[in-house]
Design a protein around this motif. Sequence first.
Motif, PDB file in Angstrom:
ATOM      1  N   LYS A 152       0.548  -1.681  -0.236  1.00 56.63           N
ATOM      2  CA  LYS A 152       0.207  -0.395   0.194  1.00 56.63           C
ATOM      3  C   LYS A 152       1.030   1.609  -0.315  1.00 56.63           C
ATOM      4  N   GLU A 153       1.970   0.742   0.930  1.00 48.72           N
ATOM      5  CA  GLU A 153       3.184   2.170   0.882  1.00 48.72           C
ATOM      6  C   GLU A 153       3.614   2.345  -0.984  1.00 48.72           C
ATOM      7  N   LEU A 154       4.245   1.546  -0.924  1.00 51.39           N
ATOM      8  CA  LEU A 154       4.567   1.268  -2.163  1.00 51.39           C
ATOM      9  C   LEU A 154       3.507   1.917  -4.102  1.00 51.39           C
ATOM     10  N   MET A 155       2.353   1.679  -3.027  1.00 53.34           N
ATOM     11  CA  MET A 155       0.958   1.791  -4.265  1.00 53.34           C
ATOM     12  C   MET A 155       1.097   3.354  -4.390  1.00 53.34           C
ATOM     13  N   ARG A 156       1.134   4.310  -3.268  1.00 51.88           N
ATOM     14  CA  ARG A 156       1.037   6.106  -3.108  1.00 51.88           C
ATOM     15  C   ARG A 156       2.134   6.454  -3.189  1.00 51.88           C
ATOM     16  N   GLU A 157       2.939   5.782  -3.523  1.00 54.01           N
ATOM     17  CA  GLU A 157       4.170   6.679  -3.641  1.00 54.01           C
ATOM     18  C   GLU A 157       4.352   6.394  -5.660  1.00 54.01           C
ATOM     19  N   LEU A 158       4.120   5.006  -5.631  1.00 55.97           N
ATOM     20  CA  LEU A 158       3.547   5.293  -7.245  1.00 55.97           C
ATOM     21  C   LEU A 158       2.165   5.924  -7.694  1.00 55.97           C
ATOM     22  N   GLN A 159       1.284   6.206  -6.853  1.00 57.86           N
ATOM     23  CA  GLN A 159       0.542   7.376  -7.250  1.00 57.86           C
ATOM     24  C   GLN A 159       0.889   8.706  -7.548  1.00 57.86           C
ATOM     25  N   TYR A 160       1.956   8.961  -6.632  1.00 51.94           N
ATOM     26  CA  TYR A 160       2.707  10.622  -6.535  1.00 51.94           C
ATOM     27  C   TYR A 160       3.091  11.145  -8.170  1.00 51.94           C
ATOM     28  N   ILE A 161       4.510   9.861  -8.350  1.00 51.00           N
ATOM     29  CA  ILE A 161       4.447   9.932  -9.514  1.00 51.00           C
ATOM     30  C   ILE A 161       3.582   9.992 -10.625  1.00 51.00           C
ATOM     31  N   TYR A 162       2.650   9.163 -10.670  1.00 51.89           N
ATOM     32  CA  TYR A 162       1.832   9.669 -11.516  1.00 51.89           C
ATOM     33  C   TYR A 162       0.947  10.999 -11.847  1.00 51.89           C
ATOM     34  N   TYR A 163       1.299  11.412 -10.754  1.00 45.59           N
ATOM     35  CA  TYR A 163       0.260  12.847 -10.413  1.00 45.59           C
ATOM     36  C   TYR A 163       0.837  13.974 -10.630  1.00 45.59           C
ATOM     37  N   GLN A 164       2.515  13.326 -10.718  1.00 41.54           N
ATOM     38  CA  GLN A 164       3.452  14.082 -10.553  1.00 41.54           C
ATOM     39  C   GLN A 164       4.273  14.218 -12.209  1.00 41.54           C
ATOM     40  N   ILE A 165       3.148  13.406 -13.413  1.00 40.76           N
ATOM     41  CA  ILE A 165       3.673  13.524 -14.940  1.00 40.76           C
ATOM     42  C   ILE A 165       2.105  14.565 -15.211  1.00 40.76           C
ATOM     43  N   VAL A 166       0.645  13.703 -14.865  1.00 39.38           N
ATOM     44  CA  VAL A 166       0.157  14.518 -15.712  1.00 39.38           C
ATOM     45  C   VAL A 166      -0.010  15.980 -14.659  1.00 39.38           C
ATOM     46  N   SER A 167       0.553  16.468 -14.046  1.00 42.89           N
ATOM     47  CA  SER A 167       1.018  17.760 -13.556  1.00 42.89           C
ATOM     48  C   SER A 167       2.106  18.044 -14.742  1.00 42.89           C
ATOM     49  N   LEU A 168       2.321  17.832 -15.285  1.00 41.77           N
ATOM     50  CA  LEU A 168       3.312  18.523 -16.269  1.00 41.77           C
ATOM     51  C   LEU A 168       2.033  17.994 -17.960  1.00 41.77           C
ATOM     52  N   LEU A 169       1.198  17.768 -18.155  1.00 38.84           N
ATOM     53  CA  LEU A 169       0.618  16.864 -19.364  1.00 38.84           C
ATOM     54  C   LEU A 169      -0.870  17.211 -19.103  1.00 38.84           C
ATOM     55  N   THR A 170      -1.616  17.253 -17.988  1.00 39.52           N
ATOM     56  CA  THR A 170      -2.698  17.270 -17.832  1.00 39.52           C
ATOM     57  C   THR A 170      -3.414  15.999 -18.112  1.00 39.52           C
ATOM     58  N   LEU A 171      -4.483  15.398 -17.217  1.00 39.92           N
ATOM     59  CA  LEU A 171      -4.832  13.791 -17.810  1.00 39.92           C
ATOM     60  C   LEU A 171      -5.536  14.095 -19.550  1.00 39.92           C
ATOM     61  N   THR A 172      -6.345  15.365 -19.609  1.00 42.80           N
ATOM     62  CA  THR A 172      -6.420  15.200 -20.673  1.00 42.80           C
ATOM     63  C   THR A 172      -5.716  14.885 -22.065  1.00 42.80           C
ATOM     64  N   GLN A 173      -5.002  16.122 -22.031  1.00 39.83           N
ATOM     65  CA  GLN A 173      -3.736  15.339 -23.162  1.00 39.83           C
ATOM     66  C   GLN A 173      -2.918  14.164 -22.989  1.00 39.83           C
ATOM     67  N   LEU A 174      -2.792  14.084 -21.647  1.00 37.91           N
ATOM     68  CA  LEU A 174      -2.070  12.947 -21.641  1.00 37.91           C
ATOM     69  C   LEU A 174      -3.433  11.683 -22.541  1.00 37.91           C
ATOM     70  N   ASN A 175      -4.508  11.750 -22.968  1.00 38.92           N
ATOM     71  CA  ASN A 175      -5.292  10.858 -23.229  1.00 38.92           C
ATOM     72  C   ASN A 175      -5.284  10.670 -24.641  1.00 38.92           C
ATOM     73  N   HIS A 176      -4.790  12.417 -25.378  1.00 39.12           N
ATOM     74  CA  HIS A 176      -5.037  12.301 -26.304  1.00 39.12           C
ATOM     75  C   HIS A 176      -4.182  12.442 -27.424  1.00 39.12           C
ATOM     76  N   ILE A 177      -2.920  11.929 -26.098  1.00 34.53           N
ATOM     77  CA  ILE A 177      -1.915  11.909 -27.216  1.00 34.53           C
ATOM     78  C   ILE A 177      -1.572  10.150 -27.793  1.00 34.53           C
ATOM     79  N   PHE A 178      -2.189   9.500 -27.380  1.00 35.44           N
ATOM     80  CA  PHE A 178      -1.703   8.079 -26.999  1.00 35.44           C
ATOM     81  C   PHE A 178      -3.354   7.364 -27.649  1.00 35.44           C
ATOM     82  N   GLN A 179      -4.399   8.217 -27.926  1.00 30.69           N
ATOM     83  CA  GLN A 179      -5.613   7.658 -29.014  1.00 30.69           C
ATOM     84  C   GLN A 179      -5.378   8.742 -29.788  1.00 30.69           C
ATOM     85  N   HIS A 180      -4.567   9.003 -30.222  1.00 25.11           N
ATOM     86  CA  HIS A 180      -3.661   9.878 -31.744  1.00 25.11           C
ATOM     87  C   HIS A 180      -2.953   8.313 -31.590  1.00 25.11           C
TER      88      HIS A 180
END
Length: 490
Positions: free
Chosen positions: A199-227
């Motif tokens: 659970k603790e390791l999962m929480r740290e991975l969530q931080y990394i995920y949100y760090q990436i989303v904070s750079l691009l936004t989830l909307t743009q991230l989804n748009h990239i890989f849909q394209h």
Amino acid sequence: MDGDVQRASASWEVQNGTLAAVDRLRIERADSPTPGLVEGTEPGAGQKSAMFVHSQSFEDLTAETEEEAEPGRDPELQKSGRSEDELQGLVEEDSVEEEQKKESWSESRTKEEDVSSEAWRSHRKHVFVLSEAGKPIYSRYGTEEALSSTMGVMMALVSFVEAEKNIIRSIHADGCKVVFLSKSPLVLVGVSRTCQSDKELMRELQYIYYQIVSLLTLTQLNHIFQHKQNYDLRRLLAGSEHLTDNLLRRLDCDPGLLLSAVTCLPLASSTRDVVSSSLQAAKAKSLVFSILLVGDRLVTLVRKRDQYLHHMDLHLVFNLVGSSSSFREGEGWTPICLPKFNTAGFFHAHISYLEPASDLCLILVSTDREDFFNLSDCKQRFLERLSKRSAYQALKDALKCPSYSVEQVGIPELRHFLYKSKSSGLYTSPELPLVYQTEEEQERLMGLYQDLRSRLHHPTRPLRSIYRCGETENLLAWPPGDQGPGCVCC
């Protein structure tokens, strides 16, 4: 919580990649040195700076067909200019300058280890990020290119289990934990030999995920890989690796991230009230959050009424400021996504230090991308009001003693402790005593705290309290309750 977006009374829409309230946010702002950071509250973070790190648009980076159709045209010339119809919120820059930034960062990276060496294997914790197509995006140690086959195996494991209509969460083998976090379109993997729980390791991975989303936004991230499903996301994240590296270091040593809380600069309540009221008076129509911090300590936070800042978003803001010295060179202006507030678009932040030699940093978060000069004026009005009310000098004096010793608590034989107030989302901790001054001892102490928290919050066997007698210290811990969670080393 699983939700990512705050459902506050004001509704939000995205216009040209920028968040804005549909019904204009009310001008009234609530000031509080103890903001609503209660764990679970769902109300960054941004590039290094819009003035310092720039990302090309996704369409520019993937326009192979257009380049082939115009063989006589220099492909690099197609990367200049800006368009609001392209990936919104990402800042574009001349390709030559972009390549210089990439080369400079590539030369400065120190983690390019041989992935077949014993030194690489001996790291206690690895973090990998890859796309659902198996494309490498980030590795804490070693280059992504050298680990492409390893990440391919990781993705094969995820896909194999999903084919059986199941989800792989972790693998335990030979004292090693491998934890998987699937956040479409990304997959994050943590490999650890520490005592932390899944659970603790999962929480740290969530931080990394949100760090990436904070750079691009989830909307743009989804748009990239849909394209383009096999798109190499490193092309957009180039130059921002230091943010993720620094966040991982903070996860290893910052108690605030362990406790899902922040700590405040010790300050007389009267002085903090003056600082808060001065910051509240320096308001602007588009201003949503005003944050004054020093290092990783909060001085005060002012927010629009009914708008709350999640502790994860605040930690991402702290990480953004702490990862770059460029903000000391002047007034920074950067797009910033606060993913626990809203993953769909960017706010825009004015970031500056009150003085070049000061550690006091002011962050003004706005919904208006054209509001730089207005927020710069807000900063000046804040400084003027502080000086008139003699609070600025009190702030400077407080910086001389930003912490307290454990002896001041008055408990004999007490070495160190962490204490969190559940109601405010704040924690307090004394400075480390001499016995924990070495890097090895600090790492061991943090490991003890991580182990205690993992046992208290075990998913199937949570404990009400822990008392453990060790060779070098006795440990006491209790979970959330009326007293709040506390971990004490004696």
